[in-house]
Design an enzyme around this catalytic site. Sequence first.
Site, PDB file in Angstrom:
ATOM      1  N   ASP A  29       0.838  -1.195   0.000  1.00 12.92           N
ATOM      2  CA  ASP A  29       0.000   0.000   0.000  1.00 12.92           C
ATOM      3  C   ASP A  29       0.874   1.247   0.000  1.00 12.92           C
ATOM      4  O   ASP A  29       1.773   1.393   0.847  1.00 12.92           O
ATOM      5  CB  ASP A  29      -0.862  -0.049   1.278  1.00 12.92           C
ATOM      6  CG  ASP A  29      -1.905   1.046   1.321  1.00 12.92           C
ATOM      7  OD1 ASP A  29      -2.889   0.946   0.567  1.00 12.92           O
ATOM      8  OD2 ASP A  29      -1.723   1.995   2.115  1.00 12.92           O
ATOM      9  N   GLU A  84       1.439  -0.498  -5.110  1.00 18.16           N
ATOM     10  CA  GLU A  84       0.287   0.384  -5.314  1.00 18.16           C
ATOM     11  C   GLU A  84       0.821   1.807  -5.295  1.00 18.16           C
ATOM     12  O   GLU A  84       0.870   2.455  -4.267  1.00 18.16           O
ATOM     13  CB  GLU A  84      -0.761   0.198  -4.193  1.00 18.16           C
ATOM     14  CG  GLU A  84      -2.042   0.971  -4.471  1.00 18.16           C
ATOM     15  CD  GLU A  84      -2.448   1.941  -3.370  1.00 18.16           C
ATOM     16  OE1 GLU A  84      -3.578   2.417  -3.411  1.00 18.16           O
ATOM     17  OE2 GLU A  84      -1.635   2.236  -2.466  1.00 18.16           O
TER      18      GLU A  84
END
Lengths: 718, 718
Positions: A436, A465
């Site tokens: 993330d 990401e």
Amino acid sequence: MKPNEGRSRVVIEELKPEIDGGRHAAKRIAGDRMRITAAIYTDGHDHVAARLMYRPASEKVWRYAEFRELGNDVWEADFLADSIGAWTYTVQAWVDHFGTWVHDLHKRIDAQEKPAAAPATVFDLPGGAEQNEAINPADENTVAIQDLPGGMTPATRRFMTSNTPQSDVALAFRTGAILLDQASARAREGDARTLKGTASSLRYLAERNSPYYDFPLNEDAIALCLQYPDLNFATVYERELPLWVDRERARFSSWYEFFPRSAGFVAGEHGTLRDAAARLPEVAAMGFNVVYFPPIHPIGTAFRKGKNNSVVAEPGDVGSPWAIGNSDGGHKAILRELGTFADFAALMQAAQANNIEVALDVAFQCAPEHPWVRDHPDWFKIRPDGTIQYAENPPKKYQDIYPINFESNDWRALWQELYSVFAFWIDKGVRIFRVDNPHTKAIPFWEWCIAEVRKTHPEVIFLAEAFTRPHVMYGLAKIGYTQSYTYFSWRTEKKELTDYITEITTTPVADFFRPNLWPNTPDILPGFLQTELRTAFAQRVVLAATLGASYGVYGPAFELCDHLPAKPGSEEYLDSEKYQLRIWNRDDPNSLAPLLTALNRIRNTYAALQTNETLRFHAVDNDKLIAYSKSDGDHTVLTIVNLDPGAPQAGWTELDLLALGVPFTGAYEVEDLLTGAKYPWNGSHNYVALDPEKSVAHILLLRRATLSESLAGESTED
Amino acid sequence: MKPNEGRSRVVIEELKPEIDGGRHAAKRIAGDRMRITAAIYTDGHDHVAARLMYRPASEKVWRYAEFRELGNDVWEADFLADSIGAWTYTVQAWVDHFGTWVHDLHKRIDAQEKPAAAPATVFDLPGGAEQNEAINPADENTVAIQDLPGGMTPATRRFMTSNTPQSDVALAFRTGAILLDQASARAREGDARTLKGTASSLRYLAERNSPYYDFPLNEDAIALCLQYPDLNFATVYERELPLWVDRERARFSSWYEFFPRSAGFVAGEHGTLRDAAARLPEVAAMGFNVVYFPPIHPIGTAFRKGKNNSVVAEPGDVGSPWAIGNSDGGHKAILRELGTFADFAALMQAAQANNIEVALDVAFQCAPEHPWVRDHPDWFKIRPDGTIQYAENPPKKYQDIYPINFESNDWRALWQELYSVFAFWIDKGVRIFRVDNPHTKAIPFWEWCIAEVRKTHPEVIFLAEAFTRPHVMYGLAKIGYTQSYTYFSWRTEKKELTDYITEITTTPVADFFRPNLWPNTPDILPGFLQTELRTAFAQRVVLAATLGASYGVYGPAFELCDHLPAKPGSEEYLDSEKYQLRIWNRDDPNSLAPLLTALNRIRNTYAALQTNETLRFHAVDNDKLIAYSKSDGDHTVLTIVNLDPGAPQAGWTELDLLALGVPFTGAYEVEDLLTGAKYPWNGSHNYVALDPEKSVAHILLLRRATLSESLAGESTED
């Protein structure tokens, strides 16, 4: 200052791939042939020879591959990258004195003045043997000498008066004999004897001092000598370059994301890892090979977000899974409501049974109650009032999240602990991580951490990401991320799709960057999908699944065309699963699950779609129709998508027939893999009409068998 | 393995120019602004700052230049390369915590809820001073605080109830105060005091705990703090990159080649250095700034070539000047017939008096009687029969020449002796060398030799006569050659001229390669010039002199349009000066000397033609007309050449007005610098007709003054 060795005359330049001067590794997949090119040259007209030196980084001994000259001093070599992990390669090149001699000798032989015919005769062979010379039927002016030792050709030569001074050719034979002797000194024993024998034969011929010689060596003799080059003055390219070889899933992957807590079967009840496991057969049946779960860890309670990102949570609100940590633990714990480590093990078993891999989300940030906050406040920024700095993008505040301070004085312990999160879940069987917001954590940390993981687990895959600026996205790929999210989510027009996908699938970017195309994520409901048109969703996933060897969907929301934003202009979902439980009606007759199933079936069947290397765009005379193809050894898949979800579009293709391997004239058959329909096509210009109500795309198969037949008598690329 | 410092969070990539990973130096001219770009970024939303580090290689202390962000993480900086010689540069970048704080503070200030109007009041300044607050006329709801210490703005703020908890802004002031204190610890004494004062003021404001603040710092205070960044975690680019700075003549040079032995004034008599000196005024009057002589050394007698390269010399034949060395000496001697070292000194003096530089030819090969052959037979290849290997390209033999063996065991002494040839002539005043066939000598030798020469004589210029393969040509430029011959001699069509000249004048090639365009040389009478059409010669030299900041002609043969080849299909001249004396009728009324004079006058007058950096090609709708422009600050020179020497050609231009700095609509004037004619032009499309019998080209001047007038109200590039 003179160099240590000034006689290394060969220059090696422009080694490709070479990323940032060798600072970063090129990426390939086990089983790939790794192709390297380089410019290699020397002064004068001497020939050069070169070999690729390569090895797995774990081995000490170099392996070698021959270079072939492509012309204009550019050479290429390749090798089979047959195991995953780190490899290294470089180039060695040298002046090929023997090769130069062979080349020049040919010219000297050709330049001899051909003597008048003379009678066949007999002469003594070096070993004292005597043979009859046979007339060469092809030229009765020449005489064949059969079976000379040392791989000599059935040489033919002429005997004239032998009082002429030694000819250039005879002198060249003596030079060649010296080169052969030198090679024999470097050769293995048996080869050494052969080389010495050949040298003797050359000297013997030179001593006969004939006015005319035929070329004396056969291919075997030349090849043998070239096996033992003089490497004393060889040049080695100044850098050893890194290569990272991944397993197949790094290139070809189909991701399905869902929230375990919404996986329950009873409305209003918190789903569990057991529920998630129970959903895996249907995900696997849709043909996905990676299932990805948002964080499964304890969720903070302080400043917990309520439904629709409300700053005040109501009692019973479940909070954001990305607000990690509470008194139950942090990144190495499981949210109590989801279950236990036994449940997680069962989930992993279910995944294995369904032949699907589990990807976990790693989000390095902490809720205020995370154990790290208590035990290591110095891993965070302390504000002048003694409080810990929460995440913010002034004036926005994210008080439920503390970002990590990568400038902490205790960074070594911090890095070690972050690394240990990966090690922990790897120990539990996880081999794929979706990271993330990696672009908000220090890049040197990632470089170290990924390398550290791979020391013991080279099979681990990291998806970044990083919906951030291009240099940062590419930078994360360079320092080790296996795959990356992309801007595909926002590219909807033909030109921007073509330009962007070309950029990220073409070298030099493709050497280090592997795109993973997502039409939606829990964070991104693109404006294009904020529509009631189911065809918009269908179109986007066809693009993702056929443009990208890797793609993914935020599953239930995508299948069911969830399209309402939290508010106008927002890309957040209304009633987002990020902040609340959702119940998804997986039996909805309008679900896109059948389309996803079809796409994955096609992807799993046709290897052409499992790589981006062969992607080619083709022209269509309608900007709302986009066409592109991918090929492998057996098939070409040509996809044509209607980019207008609201209206039928038609146009004429202008196909790059060479890329398709299609005959330049004549008929061939294409089969739509979505519908099974077959169409007779002809040449480059074919009419295509796509009514999105019926089908948003053609995914057309062109079989090599078909092509070969229709190609009979035609020229093709291959 | 963790790095030594894991907190260096900034990444520096794609530094340009960087040639082969920093292996080779970029080239510039003294007085140039050296522009560097780099991609610079860090994680998260922190700001970065960067500075270029650069210095002459001879100095230890770095100089610094600020980087400016161009957008998308690409930054640029430049510096004045103010002295010739070796320079080095790299980049340092760091997270700019203070800059980030300023940026965020602006957002925090802007986000404050603006309170209702309140009466002006008075408050205590930190130093105990008391001031009346003045109503800010622009907003009667704010109150100005004038003259706060430490560069604070006339801050305005509001006094409300002070019982609210400390606001984000107040907390941010305290964070800023810490950053300012830290900067003050790094600052010079006076600055330190100011920074401390600013910090105190921020703390003072924070303690007042106002519910509303205006931005507290002025530009000076911010700039002062930014002068003292925290470099503890700064990243330095991983390589220091080399730059070589030459004198002006390396970029802008007009070469005139002639054979001193044909410079005589009496037919049939061997010309001398004194004769050559006597010819210099007319060469200088033509506007050339370099005069280049083929080798002036003793010429071998063994296997001396006769007229027209005959393998047998007749008595009296003078031989090839490139067959260097006899019993009179070698590369450090002067051919007896040409004169003495005193004559050479006189020649050098004459050159200086005429403001023209002398370039000598260095051809490292030996005639059989060269002293090196006698004293160092091991510097050559010895054949198996004990003889020395002469030059050959089988089956061709050049027995008058022995090539040097750069694989000699005695290579160190060999290199030293070859270097000493340059040192010898430098000592005699020569500063420009044209090197004969450098691509047949070992490239590592050249790299060392050129560097060795430049250690003491950075002003020396080396022109590589390397009509060889592209990689080799570029390779020689990379390892140090100042200028290079090119394939221009054979590029005659519009497309091939455009493509080739673009390639060699555009980065990255232009960073290391400086073309010198020659329409002819004593070795090359191109097929295009094997014509009686004087216009062909005129056309070629206009192209050379306007496309290339450096160009040259093999003078007398060119002026007099010598066009007969030795035999059909050959590029050798009939009765070539290489093998015999020639008498040139310099008074021929058809001589091209007036055109050469005009071209050099234009080149010497308009700096636009003295660089290739601004070269742009423009479209013309006739493939026989080529158009291109060069610009400097004051002028644009637009050249249009008729590529057909045999017929008039006409067409319409499609000018790149932005490149020309011409208004998009409206009229402007162009002046033909060859004829003085002026034409009223308008916009992009203008009609051009060139009859080669009258003029092969327009060389059009567009004056900036003219442009500025006509540009009034128009946008321009600059």
